[in-house]
Design an enzyme around this catalytic site. Structure first.
Site, PDB file in Angstrom:
ATOM      1  N   GLU A 170      10.942 -16.721   0.596  1.00 50.26           N
ATOM      2  CA  GLU A 170      11.035 -16.805   2.052  1.00 50.26           C
ATOM      3  C   GLU A 170      10.412 -18.081   2.621  1.00 50.26           C
ATOM      4  OE1 GLU A 170       9.570 -13.238   3.889  1.00 50.26           O
ATOM      5  OE2 GLU A 170      11.052 -11.968   2.888  1.00 50.26           O
ATOM      6  N   GLU A 368      14.358  -8.242  -2.383  1.00 48.27           N
ATOM      7  CA  GLU A 368      13.450  -7.355  -1.635  1.00 48.27           C
ATOM      8  C   GLU A 368      14.279  -6.531  -0.672  1.00 48.27           C
ATOM      9  OE1 GLU A 368      10.021  -8.946   0.466  1.00 48.27           O
ATOM     10  OE2 GLU A 368       9.650 -10.376  -1.159  1.00 48.27           O
TER      11      GLU A 368
HETATM   12  C1  BGP Z   1       8.517  -9.889   2.964  1.00 45.45           C
HETATM   13  C2  BGP Z   1       7.509 -10.617   2.114  1.00 45.45           C
HETATM   14  C3  BGP Z   1       6.612  -9.711   1.336  1.00 45.45           C
HETATM   15  C4  BGP Z   1       6.242  -8.402   2.012  1.00 45.45           C
HETATM   16  C5  BGP Z   1       7.393  -7.772   2.769  1.00 45.45           C
HETATM   17  C6  BGP Z   1       7.019  -6.611   3.661  1.00 45.45           C
HETATM   18  O1  BGP Z   1       8.901 -10.673   4.043  1.00 45.45           O
HETATM   19  O2  BGP Z   1       8.156 -11.454   1.180  1.00 45.45           O
HETATM   20  O3  BGP Z   1       5.522 -10.472   0.935  1.00 45.45           O
HETATM   21  O4  BGP Z   1       5.056  -8.511   2.657  1.00 45.45           O
HETATM   22  O5  BGP Z   1       8.059  -8.716   3.568  1.00 45.45           O
HETATM   23  O6  BGP Z   1       6.607  -7.058   4.923  1.00 45.45           O
HETATM   24  P1  BGP Z   1       5.188  -6.753   5.546  1.00 45.45           P
HETATM   25  O7  BGP Z   1       4.204  -6.890   4.454  1.00 45.45           O
HETATM   26  O8  BGP Z   1       4.989  -7.792   6.596  1.00 45.45           O
HETATM   27  O9  BGP Z   1       5.264  -5.394   6.125  1.00 45.45           O
END
Ligand code: BGP
Length: 472
Positions: A170, A368
């Site tokens: 990202e 993801e």
């Molecule tokens: C994505 C990231 C992760 C993870 C996930 C969940 O954008 O790559 O690192 O954190 O989101 O989001 P959050 O942790 O902000 O709830």
């Protein structure tokens, strides 16, 4: 689009797994890891970290990886994405390599391989070493060179153990968080500097790919992008135009250079109009053109819905892409209130079709996708979190992914966010995403109901889909 009830069989050798990152899961360990931007944030803004929990310990994978890899097996993993911490390998970002860190990663990656789990290694997941941040972070050319040196070192030290590589997770994150929306260090509001950061990360990714090619490894190298298919409120041409701009700034900006090796003309033109173009050389553009990715990771969480602006822009406010559009809340949307994200399963299909039709159907996988829920312990029965909502979430998305594959998309796997509940940027352990729950006081791990589902899913290479599960 309606998906019929059926057994959803996935292609042979489909990658079932999950992902997390070093900063979110390893803990500090005892190799003399250098400080990162998260330690800098903590010094400055500890009040912003949920329940005051920082990255010191997190899920302590560093000390527990041997047992955790057994848990990966028990939850059906045949692949897993982690990140290699730049600040662990080079505590100062550059200079002397830390041999203990090399030993740790080699042992951990070997353990995964020995257990039949393909390691996917990502080289940057929001974790700039402090020394590098003090030199300007991604705004600095010297930092880019240090990053490429770090990547080159990883290819040399771990090339025999890694199945696929990724230059960035990202890359939009540091731009958004660090230069636009004030949630990542250096917490600057300056879109022009953000554009430079975006350009430099794209260039750094290309230079890492260039270095990778010299090693002649069997693995591939790619990038992981967070992509939100963008939908206009209506077919009104002004709404459609608003969606085109949002898509340009937030999706095409990284997709095009990563896969096609060039930036969308309209984006360049728009940035030029606002005097926002970054500094670059012809050689930079050549490097980006000649070193595109070999595989693409798609992080999909939520769609982006927009409409034409209903209010005038204040020209004396700092420039933001939102000068061209406004967010739109679709009536009746399905919504995860814990994270504030819309749930729209068909988005995963639309995203894959976009990659099929506009990006040469490059080899890709869902890197993801997941659902963070607060206070999950309230769903505990007989010692186990009964997260039927997560099973439903996964099944619904997989049903659309299955359709995308049936329609010719070159999708090789699905990785959930995440494996064991892990630390999240500022939200710490508020929202839980894992297949395995974590007691943060005792570090005890317990497989959730979704972990059992995931094991069966992977073993059968599919699941019986009964129709969309809607109870969120
Ligand atoms: C994505 C990231 C992760 C993870 C996930 C969940 O954008 O790559 O690192 O954190 O989101 O989001 P959050 O942790 O902000 O709830």
């Amino acid at each position: 689009m309606k998906i019929q009830a059926q057994f959803m069989a996935f292609p042979d050798d489909f990658w079932w797994g999950s992902a997390w990152s070093a900063e979110q899961a390893e803990g500090r360990g005892n190799t003399g890891k250098g400080r990162t931007q998260w330690d800098m944030s903590w010094d400055k803004y500890s009040h912003r970290f949920y329940q005051g929990i920082n990255t010191d310990t997190t899920t302590d994978f560093f000390h527990r990886y041997i047992d955790d890899i057994q848990l990966m097996k028990q939850t059906g993993h045949n692949s897993f994405r982690l990140s290699i911490s730049w600040a662990r390998l080079f505590p100062q970002g550059i200079g002397d390599i830390c041999q203990e860190a090399v030993t740790f990663y080699r042992a951990m990656l070997s353990e995964m391989m020995a257990n039949g789990i393909k390691p996917f290694a990502n080289l940057y997941h929001f974790d700039m070493p402090e020394a590098m941040m003090l030199m300007g972070g991604w705004e600095s050319r010297a930092v880019m060179d240090a990053y490429v040196h770090f990547c080159d070192t990883c290819f040399r030290e771990f090339g025999d153990l890694v199945y696929h590589w990724f230059t960035f997770n990202e890359p939009l994150g540091p731009v958004l968080g660090g230069y636009m929306e004030d949630f990542h260090y250096p917490n600057v509001i300056d879109f022009k500097r953000g554009v430079q950061v975006g350009f430099n990360t794209i260039l750094a990714s290309a230079l890492a790919i260039k270095a990778f090619k010299c090693h002649q490894l069997n693995s591939k190298i790619g990038i992981i992008l967070n992509l939100s298919p963008t939908y206009p409120r209506s077919e009104n041409p002004l709404d459609v135009e608003a969606a085109e701009y949002a898509d340009l700034f937030y999706n095409r900006s990284f997709l095009d250079p990563s896969i096609k090796g060039s930036f969308p003309g309209k984006l360049v033109e728009t940035l030029r109009e606002h005097n926002l173009l970054p500094l670059f050389t012809e050689q930079d553009l050549n490097d980006i053109r000649e070193n595109t990715v070999q595989i693409l990771g798609l992080n999909y969480y939520e769609p982006r819905r927009v409409k034409a602006r209903t209010s005038a822009v204040n020209p004396r406010s700092p420039f933001m892409p939102e000068w061209y559009f406004e967010s739109y809340v679709m009536p009746g949307r399905k919504f995860n209130p814990h994270r504030g994200w819309e749930i729209y399963e068909q988005g995963i299909y639309d995203l894959c079709i976009d990659i099929r039709d506009n990006y040469g159907n490059i080899e890709a996988f869902i890197s993801e996708n997941g659902m963070g829920v607060a206070n999950e312990e309230r769903f505990t029965h007989a010692g186990q979190v009964q997260d039927d909502y997560r099973i439903g979430f996964i099944q619904n998305h997989l049903a659309y992914l299955h359709q995308a594959i049936a329609d010719g998309c070159n999708i090789k796997g699905y990785h959930l966010w995440t494996f064991i509940d892990c630390w999240s940027w500022l939200n710490a352990y508020k929202n839980r995403y894992g297949l395995v729950s974590l007691n943060i006081n005792t570090q005890q791990r317990t497989i959730k109901k979704s972990g059992e589902f995931y094991q069966a899913l992977s073993q059968q290479n599919g699941f019986f889909f009964n129709g969309l599960y809607v109870d969120f």
